[in-house]
Design a protein around this motif. Sequence first.
Motif, short mmCIF file in Angstrom:
data_model
loop_
_atom_site.label_atom_id
_atom_site.label_comp_id
_atom_site.label_asym_id
_atom_site.label_seq_id
_atom_site.Cartn_x
_atom_site.Cartn_y
_atom_site.Cartn_z
N SER A 174 58.11 44.80 5.72
CA SER A 174 59.20 44.48 4.60
C SER A 174 60.68 45.61 4.29
O SER A 174 60.07 46.88 4.05
CB SER A 174 58.55 44.31 3.26
OG SER A 174 57.57 42.40 3.17
N SER B 160 63.46 45.44 -0.61
CA SER B 160 62.80 43.78 -1.53
C SER B 160 61.59 44.22 -2.46
O SER B 160 60.99 43.81 -3.64
CB SER B 160 62.40 42.82 -0.70
OG SER B 160 61.61 43.86 0.01
N GLU C 147 63.76 39.31 1.38
CA GLU C 147 62.31 38.66 1.67
C GLU C 147 61.42 39.59 1.93
O GLU C 147 62.06 40.35 1.33
CB GLU C 147 62.66 37.47 3.06
CG GLU C 147 62.79 39.26 4.38
CD GLU C 147 64.12 38.63 4.29
OE1 GLU C 147 64.52 40.19 4.56
OE2 GLU C 147 65.20 38.92 3.78
N TRP D 298 56.80 35.47 6.27
CA TRP D 298 57.55 35.51 5.25
C TRP D 298 57.57 34.81 3.95
O TRP D 298 58.04 33.57 4.47
CB TRP D 298 59.15 36.21 6.28
CG TRP D 298 58.88 36.92 7.05
CD1 TRP D 298 58.70 36.59 8.37
CD2 TRP D 298 59.64 37.86 7.40
NE1 TRP D 298 58.74 38.07 9.02
CE2 TRP D 298 59.48 39.26 8.24
CE3 TRP D 298 60.08 38.50 6.00
CZ2 TRP D 298 59.51 40.49 8.15
CZ3 TRP D 298 59.93 39.72 6.18
CH2 TRP D 298 59.94 40.64 7.42
N TYR E 294 60.87 34.09 1.73
CA TYR E 294 62.35 34.35 1.83
C TYR E 294 62.60 33.29 0.26
O TYR E 294 61.69 32.51 -0.55
CB TYR E 294 62.93 33.09 2.39
CG TYR E 294 63.42 33.84 3.91
CD1 TYR E 294 64.41 33.77 3.63
CD2 TYR E 294 62.33 34.49 4.77
CE1 TYR E 294 65.43 35.01 5.33
CE2 TYR E 294 62.65 35.35 5.45
CZ TYR E 294 63.58 35.21 5.45
OH TYR E 294 63.67 36.11 7.46
N LYS F 108 67.31 29.88 -1.05
CA LYS F 108 67.77 30.39 0.30
C LYS F 108 66.80 28.75 1.52
O LYS F 108 67.75 28.21 1.60
CB LYS F 108 67.48 31.72 0.92
CG LYS F 108 68.36 32.55 0.51
CD LYS F 108 68.59 33.51 1.96
CE LYS F 108 69.15 34.73 1.85
NZ LYS F 108 69.42 36.40 2.28
N PRO G 215 61.46 32.54 10.18
CA PRO G 215 60.67 33.73 9.74
C PRO G 215 59.90 33.71 10.79
O PRO G 215 59.12 34.93 11.81
CB PRO G 215 61.31 34.44 8.87
CG PRO G 215 61.73 32.92 8.27
CD PRO G 215 62.49 31.70 8.81
#
Length: 864
Positions: free
Chosen positions: A34, A38, A122, A135, A137, A141, A223
């Motif tokens: 990541s 984040s 994310e 993932w 997010y 989004k 993703p």
Amino acid sequence: MVETAGCCGLLQACCHRHNPQKYIIQGEFEIDRSPWSSLYASGLSVVVRLYSQDNMDPTTRKGIESENAYVMKGKELERKKREVLSMKVPTKVIKFKLKFEVTRDFGIPGAFVVENRYKKHEFFLKSFHFYCGSWVYPITKIGFKRIFFSDQLYLPKKMPESLVELRKKRTLETASPKTEGPVLGGSTKFPYLRRLKTGHPNCQHNHSRESGPASCFQFHVPPDERISDEKLQELKNNFVEALIRFLTPESTLPHLWDRECPDFVTKVAHFFVPKAAISKKDVRFIRSIIDFCRKLKLPSSHGGPSRSDPSEEQDIFEDIIGFYADKEVEELDYSDKQQIEKLVPKEILNQVVATLALKRHDVSAQLPSIIAEDKFAWAEDKEFGRQMLGGSNPVRIWNLNWWLKEEDLLLLEKFFEKMLDYDFESPKDGVQEVLKEKQYNRQKFQDLIKALGNERVFILDYHYLEQFLSMINGKGVCDYATRTVLIAPDSSSEMVQPVGIELSLPGGSTRLVVPQETPLWEFAKFHVASNDTAYHQLVSHWLQTHAVVEPFIIATRRQLSVMHPIHRLLDPHFKDTLHINALARAIFLNAGGILETLLFTGEYSMELSSHLYKEWRFDKQALPEDLLERGMAKPGVRDEVVSGPMEHVERDKSSNKAAKGAEQEMFEVDAEMELVLEDYPYAKDGIEIWTAIETWVTEYCNVFYRNDNDVKEDEEIQEWWNEIKTRGHQDRKEGWYDINTFKSLVKALTTLIWITSGLHIAVNFGQYGYGGWPLNRPMLLRKFLPRDDEFMEEMLPDKFQMNLAIAVMDLLSRHTSDEVYLDSIQALVPDTSKSMRPTSKENGKHHPENTDINERGIPNSISI
């Protein structure tokens, strides 16, 4: 996992003493791969809540919920930031401990919900209580919270009641199967499968079409479907190295053969660079060069002539042409660079230039297998025939008796007549030679008729091209639509050889049949190879593996819960496919892209792919069905391979197999088949792989489905199959069957897994081995057949096109380091898994320099 002791360190909005009437559940929240930002932004921005598997809240109809927990807050967040900043080398995985306060009747957690409240970043959630691998997010989004379930698999009707509502809500972030534009799909003129939504805005000059991405590496892929950063970089590096190997100037040092045989060097060089001038007396240069080369061959294991200096070990072609020899790399040729700029992504070209700036001197290439053992076998008729059965496109050859339609009989009659009465031009020895040639041809004709009666005549048919040639030919492209007749002369012979080639142009104005052993024969074979190469790239490889699977992946993500056993079964076979397909559309299949530049079909390439999609049927993609359809096998008799569970039959739980005795309702092709040609590697090896997959799928499904009714009542499977038929492949109405029995489910799943593994490897990983030698698989031709003594200059593609084609073949044939192979499925039953291991070596983790680039095993998925 469950604590009864009190605690005042709960990670909640406010700290308080533990309520003795409640339990504490704790777990480790693992974040991997990541962005650092984040992690800094974590804390109250990441909220987690547990749901019970055992007990349901009667109001919400969901499992009892825990209180919210936060990944980090307050002092712990500041401490974690300091730890991260103090690390000299960033760690890949960071762990956070979470604690949840739950009621005493909560039971065992069956699911949890993660809400990423941060606006920009994310993170990749590796695990929490169980593996997640996804993932997460920002909710701003994607518009929904992410739901993760335990590793336990359930059919919909077996799902714990407390988790049913959550299961219905669980969807991955996938787009609807919407077309990229009106050109392909949604019409009878240009039918096509549906594919992943690109997310691009409409073009300014044409609002009915979508614009392309700003960069070929900047496009929408969900993703969880994206290739890892490491693999993406590896693919870029492979492309860069391939371009450097085959497009940079060769060493200027004089070769040994320049001194020993300059005339021979000139002839071969002219053959590879058709623009060079060769005198008219060399009109039959292909045969003469091959004959001359044979006289100079080194001794082989099976005997044969040798060169005058047998101690010299350097290869002729490496010495003269330098295609595969070590090079001193300095810079790209200016004209080549200009052409590459139009075709290759800027990111790749910049990396090529940067690599060349390092003045590397160790760039070398592995010989394609077609010339590695015998440099001249590619020109033999027997090798031409063998490649139709075991080359890079072994899926197009038909038994003539199965191919024939009523309207083809007249054409076949004319074909045979011309085979017999071919008008030979300019005989050297007058009438006697003509008579000798005709007598030879009569013998070939008699052999053909005999073989036809024995069902040992085969055809490679590309006549469909005729309707497109008026558009295709021109601008340096001269191509025919071809039909090739091949025979295995008698039942004891497995050698298939071509005996006649028909070449035609639009409107029937030109329909020439070229028999074997005639002056035009070698040139006619080039045109057949060109037809076959275009079909291979656009249909056998792209359409029938990469493209047709995409709607199945989208429907799986949309309709099958991650807790569904079939989702778990199929998931390894979808690895990286959506991202690879997006890359293919951005670099290779785009308008004006690499394939349009290399293939003779040019700008009409995707239109041809659409035209041939009209022939595609899912039921014929099963290997046994395909072989029977093409007449390459005959049905036999044996016990059933697929023996599913039946109602009122007690299952043997030790082996998870149901008792046999099911009626033969459908799929009679499961019976053992007799191959028409025993030496048909694609069929013979393929059937072993197909049987292993089918056995594995049967035993896996037996764990979850006890009878046909379980399949009918599986609402997720029914919705999955319905979306595939009515939305994903809505332009193809034929070839679909209902999945309402255990056997039909196994058949569909086996077919799908076969496409993503066995079929794809058969048409992909041999590309460099056969196409890495341009004379064996030319992608376009720039001259029609010669007349009289007309010189055949500029017949083959120019040098840039040939070199780029070799580089592309090299790239597409390479396995990547994170490839997962079919025999790594641990649940494969031991008796059948052995047939899937011959070329797998430690799951691909061996020294690549010791093996051919395509000898690594059978990948699970279409990931290159």
